[in-house]
Design a protein around this motif. Structure first.
Motif, PDB file in Angstrom:
ATOM      1  N   ARG A  62       0.838  -1.189   0.000  1.00 18.05           N
ATOM      2  CA  ARG A  62       0.000   0.000   0.000  1.00 18.05           C
ATOM      3  C   ARG A  62       0.876   1.242   0.000  1.00 18.05           C
ATOM      4  NH1 ARG A  62      -2.513  -0.162   5.215  1.00 18.05           N
ATOM      5  NH2 ARG A  62      -0.870  -1.647   5.712  1.00 18.05           N
ATOM      6  N   ARG A  63       0.370   2.293  -0.632  1.00 22.10           N
ATOM      7  CA  ARG A  63       1.065   3.580  -0.635  1.00 22.10           C
ATOM      8  C   ARG A  63       0.229   4.611   0.094  1.00 22.10           C
ATOM      9  NH1 ARG A  63       3.367   4.451  -6.774  1.00 22.10           N
ATOM     10  NH2 ARG A  63       5.529   4.711  -6.097  1.00 22.10           N
ATOM     11  N   ASP A  64       0.909   5.453   0.853  1.00 17.26           N
ATOM     12  CA  ASP A  64       0.256   6.556   1.554  1.00 17.26           C
ATOM     13  C   ASP A  64       1.155   7.773   1.400  1.00 17.26           C
ATOM     14  OD1 ASP A  64      -1.175   8.244   3.127  1.00 17.26           O
ATOM     15  OD2 ASP A  64      -0.724   7.232   5.029  1.00 17.26           O
ATOM     16  N   GLY A  65       0.829   8.595   0.401  1.00 21.91           N
ATOM     17  CA  GLY A  65       1.676   9.749   0.123  1.00 21.91           C
ATOM     18  C   GLY A  65       3.058   9.307  -0.330  1.00 21.91           C
ATOM     19  N   ARG A  66       4.083   9.690   0.408  1.00 20.02           N
ATOM     20  CA  ARG A  66       5.460   9.378   0.022  1.00 20.02           C
ATOM     21  C   ARG A  66       5.994   8.118   0.703  1.00 20.02           C
ATOM     22  NH1 ARG A  66       7.766  13.710  -2.622  1.00 20.02           N
ATOM     23  NH2 ARG A  66       6.588  15.662  -2.498  1.00 20.02           N
ATOM     24  N   GLU A  67       5.126   7.401   1.412  1.00 29.17           N
ATOM     25  CA  GLU A  67       5.560   6.190   2.112  1.00 29.17           C
ATOM     26  C   GLU A  67       4.785   4.979   1.616  1.00 29.17           C
ATOM     27  OE1 GLU A  67       7.143   7.770   6.442  1.00 29.17           O
ATOM     28  OE2 GLU A  67       5.139   6.866   6.297  1.00 29.17           O
ATOM     29  N   PHE A  68       5.375   3.809   1.809  1.00 25.78           N
ATOM     30  CA  PHE A  68       4.689   2.571   1.484  1.00 25.78           C
ATOM     31  C   PHE A  68       4.783   1.615   2.672  1.00 25.78           C
ATOM     32  CE2 PHE A  68       9.048   1.330   0.518  1.00 25.78           C
ATOM     33  CZ  PHE A  68       9.103   0.010   0.946  1.00 25.78           C
ATOM     34  N   THR A  69       3.830   0.705   2.739  1.00 23.11           N
ATOM     35  CA  THR A  69       3.840  -0.384   3.715  1.00 23.11           C
ATOM     36  C   THR A  69       3.559  -1.665   2.944  1.00 23.11           C
ATOM     37  OG1 THR A  69       2.978   1.057   5.454  1.00 23.11           O
ATOM     38  CG2 THR A  69       2.810  -1.318   5.817  1.00 23.11           C
ATOM     39  N   ALA A  70       4.325  -2.715   3.220  1.00 27.76           N
ATOM     40  CA  ALA A  70       4.160  -3.963   2.481  1.00 27.76           C
ATOM     41  C   ALA A  70       4.270  -5.155   3.422  1.00 27.76           C
ATOM     42  CB  ALA A  70       5.207  -4.078   1.374  1.00 27.76           C
ATOM     43  N   LEU A  71       3.461  -6.168   3.154  1.00 25.25           N
ATOM     44  CA  LEU A  71       3.599  -7.460   3.822  1.00 25.25           C
ATOM     45  C   LEU A  71       4.388  -8.361   2.885  1.00 25.25           C
ATOM     46  CD1 LEU A  71       2.896  -9.493   6.096  1.00 25.25           C
ATOM     47  CD2 LEU A  71       0.819 -10.038   4.815  1.00 25.25           C
ATOM     48  N   VAL A  72       5.524  -8.847   3.376  1.00 23.22           N
ATOM     49  CA  VAL A  72       6.452  -9.609   2.542  1.00 23.22           C
ATOM     50  C   VAL A  72       6.659 -10.987   3.146  1.00 23.22           C
ATOM     51  CG1 VAL A  72       8.764  -9.662   1.523  1.00 23.22           C
ATOM     52  CG2 VAL A  72       7.607  -7.466   1.899  1.00 23.22           C
ATOM     53  N   ARG A  73       6.646 -12.002   2.305  1.00 26.83           N
ATOM     54  CA  ARG A  73       6.883 -13.359   2.786  1.00 26.83           C
ATOM     55  C   ARG A  73       8.389 -13.610   2.786  1.00 26.83           C
ATOM     56  NH1 ARG A  73       2.873 -18.338   1.813  1.00 26.83           N
ATOM     57  NH2 ARG A  73       3.806 -19.753   3.318  1.00 26.83           N
ATOM     58  N   THR A  74       8.985 -13.398   3.929  1.00 31.91           N
ATOM     59  CA  THR A  74      10.411 -13.620   4.121  1.00 31.91           C
ATOM     60  C   THR A  74      10.665 -13.778   5.612  1.00 31.91           C
ATOM     61  OG1 THR A  74      12.645 -12.711   3.799  1.00 31.91           O
ATOM     62  CG2 THR A  74      10.887 -11.131   4.227  1.00 31.91           C
ATOM     63  N   ALA A  75      11.636 -14.618   5.965  1.00 29.68           N
ATOM     64  CA  ALA A  75      11.926 -14.864   7.373  1.00 29.68           C
ATOM     65  C   ALA A  75      12.946 -13.893   7.937  1.00 29.68           C
ATOM     66  CB  ALA A  75      12.423 -16.300   7.562  1.00 29.68           C
ATOM     67  N   ALA A  76      13.607 -13.125   7.081  1.00 27.51           N
ATOM     68  CA  ALA A  76      14.682 -12.235   7.532  1.00 27.51           C
ATOM     69  C   ALA A  76      14.447 -10.830   6.996  1.00 27.51           C
ATOM     70  CB  ALA A  76      16.032 -12.747   7.060  1.00 27.51           C
ATOM     71  N   PRO A  77      14.905  -9.807   7.715  1.00 25.96           N
ATOM     72  CA  PRO A  77      14.786  -8.451   7.197  1.00 25.96           C
ATOM     73  C   PRO A  77      15.457  -8.309   5.840  1.00 25.96           C
ATOM     74  CG  PRO A  77      15.452  -8.431   9.500  1.00 25.96           C
ATOM     75  CD  PRO A  77      15.552  -9.848   9.040  1.00 25.96           C
ATOM     76  N   GLY A  78      14.906  -7.426   5.010  1.00 31.06           N
ATOM     77  CA  GLY A  78      15.465  -7.190   3.691  1.00 31.06           C
ATOM     78  C   GLY A  78      16.534  -6.114   3.708  1.00 31.06           C
ATOM     79  N   PRO A  79      16.749  -5.464   2.566  1.00 30.72           N
ATOM     80  CA  PRO A  79      17.833  -4.480   2.432  1.00 30.72           C
ATOM     81  C   PRO A  79      17.692  -3.308   3.400  1.00 30.72           C
ATOM     82  CG  PRO A  79      16.925  -5.102   0.290  1.00 30.72           C
ATOM     83  CD  PRO A  79      16.005  -5.663   1.319  1.00 30.72           C
ATOM     84  N   ASP A  80      18.827  -2.681   3.717  1.00 30.57           N
ATOM     85  CA  ASP A  80      18.828  -1.476   4.539  1.00 30.57           C
ATOM     86  C   ASP A  80      18.105  -0.349   3.806  1.00 30.57           C
ATOM     87  OD1 ASP A  80      20.285  -2.824   6.423  1.00 30.57           O
ATOM     88  OD2 ASP A  80      22.233  -2.096   5.706  1.00 30.57           O
ATOM     89  N   GLY A  81      17.738   0.656   4.554  1.00 34.17           N
ATOM     90  CA  GLY A  81      17.023   1.793   3.984  1.00 34.17           C
ATOM     91  C   GLY A  81      15.528   1.686   4.135  1.00 34.17           C
ATOM     92  N   VAL A  82      15.059   0.491   4.499  1.00 34.36           N
ATOM     93  CA  VAL A  82      13.648   0.239   4.743  1.00 34.36           C
ATOM     94  C   VAL A  82      13.518  -0.350   6.136  1.00 34.36           C
ATOM     95  CG1 VAL A  82      11.652  -1.145   4.041  1.00 34.36           C
ATOM     96  CG2 VAL A  82      13.122  -0.108   2.301  1.00 34.36           C
ATOM     97  N   SER A  83      12.485   0.061   6.857  1.00 39.74           N
ATOM     98  CA  SER A  83      12.233  -0.481   8.191  1.00 39.74           C
ATOM     99  C   SER A  83      11.506  -1.819   8.077  1.00 39.74           C
ATOM    100  CB  SER A  83      11.397   0.516   8.997  1.00 39.74           C
ATOM    101  OG  SER A  83      11.004  -0.047  10.238  1.00 39.74           O
ATOM    102  N   TRP A  84      12.010  -2.829   8.802  1.00 40.77           N
ATOM    103  CA  TRP A  84      11.415  -4.165   8.769  1.00 40.77           C
ATOM    104  C   TRP A  84      11.023  -4.589  10.175  1.00 40.77           C
ATOM    105  CZ3 TRP A  84      11.026  -6.682   4.035  1.00 40.77           C
ATOM    106  CH2 TRP A  84      11.775  -6.126   2.976  1.00 40.77           C
ATOM    107  N   HIS A  85       9.840  -5.166  10.330  1.00 40.94           N
ATOM    108  CA  HIS A  85       9.475  -5.719  11.633  1.00 40.94           C
ATOM    109  C   HIS A  85       8.571  -6.937  11.450  1.00 40.94           C
ATOM    110  CE1 HIS A  85       5.941  -2.963  11.131  1.00 40.94           C
ATOM    111  NE2 HIS A  85       5.296  -3.972  11.702  1.00 40.94           N
ATOM    112  N   ARG A  86       8.588  -7.790  12.448  1.00 38.66           N
ATOM    113  CA  ARG A  86       7.720  -8.969  12.444  1.00 38.66           C
ATOM    114  C   ARG A  86       6.271  -8.510  12.583  1.00 38.66           C
ATOM    115  NH1 ARG A  86       8.043 -14.636  15.294  1.00 38.66           N
ATOM    116  NH2 ARG A  86       5.964 -14.853  16.207  1.00 38.66           N
ATOM    117  N   PRO A  87       5.352  -9.050  11.775  1.00 41.49           N
ATOM    118  CA  PRO A  87       3.960  -8.590  11.848  1.00 41.49           C
ATOM    119  C   PRO A  87       3.244  -9.109  13.083  1.00 41.49           C
ATOM    120  CG  PRO A  87       4.131 -10.427  10.328  1.00 41.49           C
ATOM    121  CD  PRO A  87       5.545 -10.095  10.757  1.00 41.49           C
ATOM    122  N   THR A  88       2.248  -8.376  13.510  1.00 39.05           N
ATOM    123  CA  THR A  88       1.288  -8.926  14.464  1.00 39.05           C
ATOM    124  C   THR A  88       0.369  -9.866  13.682  1.00 39.05           C
ATOM    125  OG1 THR A  88      -0.332  -7.181  14.086  1.00 39.05           O
ATOM    126  CG2 THR A  88       1.344  -6.787  15.781  1.00 39.05           C
TER     127      THR A  88
END
Length: 296
Positions: A247-273
């Motif tokens: 999803r996009r909200d203005g200049r930011e995006f939020t995504a649900l990604v199927r991966t067990a480890a954080p991705g590249p730097d520059g993006v904030s990653w956290h485990r979902p609720t």
């Protein structure tokens, strides 16, 4: 491959499809429910949840595929082990509470009358009250008492909380979970409200457009996904990853990604609720182009 260490399966659906005229309700649905689990079946209205539940309890024969309950097709031999509460908790309105319980005793060979009466008494239902005069929450409690009075090994609940107020929802869930803890009953509960089940389920099945979008134990599913949050200029960080929903909200995006480890730097990653995980799959079931268009 089946091994002796594999947990027993209460429900196994394989390639289940069904149509109502030109409308397809289920499309090649396959999943399994481990014995003793509390499984949330989630989906938007019209996703196919009720059709799937009717197939599981033998009220509907799917056009293709099969459903096994405790290792065999649903039959007169299996039905005594299955409790079912349909939407709107259908009961005979002209009967009293006491007459309804007596009917349950006559119809169910495994009936536990003392247990069913305890559940009714805990809800302060007068034995002489007509079912048609009961409040919505009281009827739901009586319907649950009828299902649990069978002492089922599998309890199937179709949107049991949809019409209840918050207090009644909490009370009904409490009665349900007490029964699960006491007997190890397998529970399959459908809803379109994540908050109803996020504190009680240990497995989830997500339906969208008649298809199974996700089927998993809760903890492994949470461990295998991440929420990514960042500036739209960093969307390239998602390249090559399995994006469930973005999803996009203005200049930011939020995504649900199927991966067990954080991705590249520059993006904030956290485990979902659990709510973030399930809402991601629910939102992803239907394309929503406006979520992909920047408002900047």
């Amino acid at each position: 491959m089946h091994t002796s260490d594999a947990p027993p399966v209460a429900v196994a659906a394989e390639g289940v499809s069904h149509r109502y005229g030109a409308t397809t309700a289920l499309r090649e649905c396959s999943f399994s429910v481990p014995a003793g689990a509390v499984v949330a079946l989630l989906g938007r209205n019209g996703a196919g949840k009720s059709t799937l539940m009717r197939a599981i309890v033998g009220l509907l024969r799917p056009e293709s595929g099969r459903v096994d309950v405790f290792g065999q097709p649903i039959s007169a031999e299996v039905l005594p082990r299955v409790g079912y509460v349909a939407q709107q908790a259908p009961l005979y309105p002209m009967l009293t509470v006491a007459q309804t319980l007596r009917l349950g005793a006559r119809l169910n060979p495994r009936w536990d009358d003392a247990y069913a009466r305890r559940l009714v008494d805990a809800g302060a239902l007068r034995p002489t009250a007509k079912v048609g005069s009961l409040a919505v929450g009281q009827r739901a409690r009586l319907a649950l008492a009828m299902a649990l009075g069978k002492r089922p090994d599998l309890l199937v609940l179709d949107e049991p909380l949809a019409s209840l107020d918050p207090v009644a929802r909490t009370e009904l869930l409490g009665a349900l979970m007490a029964a699960v803890a006491e007997r190890g009953t397998t529970v399959l509960i459908s809803t379109h409200v994540v908050a109803d089940v996020q504190d009680v389920c240990d497995h989830v099945v997500v339906l969208g457009d008649g298809r199974v979008r996700l089927t998993a134990a809760v903890e492994p599913a949470l461990a295998e996904h991440r929420i990514a949050v960042g500036a739209t200029s960093d969307l390239g960080a998602l390249d090559g990853l399995e994006v469930v929903e973005r999803r996009r909200d203005g200049r930011e995006f939020t995504a649900l990604v199927r991966t067990a480890a954080p991705g590249p730097d520059g993006v904030s990653w956290h485990r979902p609720t659990l709510e973030e995980l399930l809402l991601g799959y629910l939102r992803a079931e239907t394309p929503q182009p406006t979520r992909e268009v920047s408002a900047a």
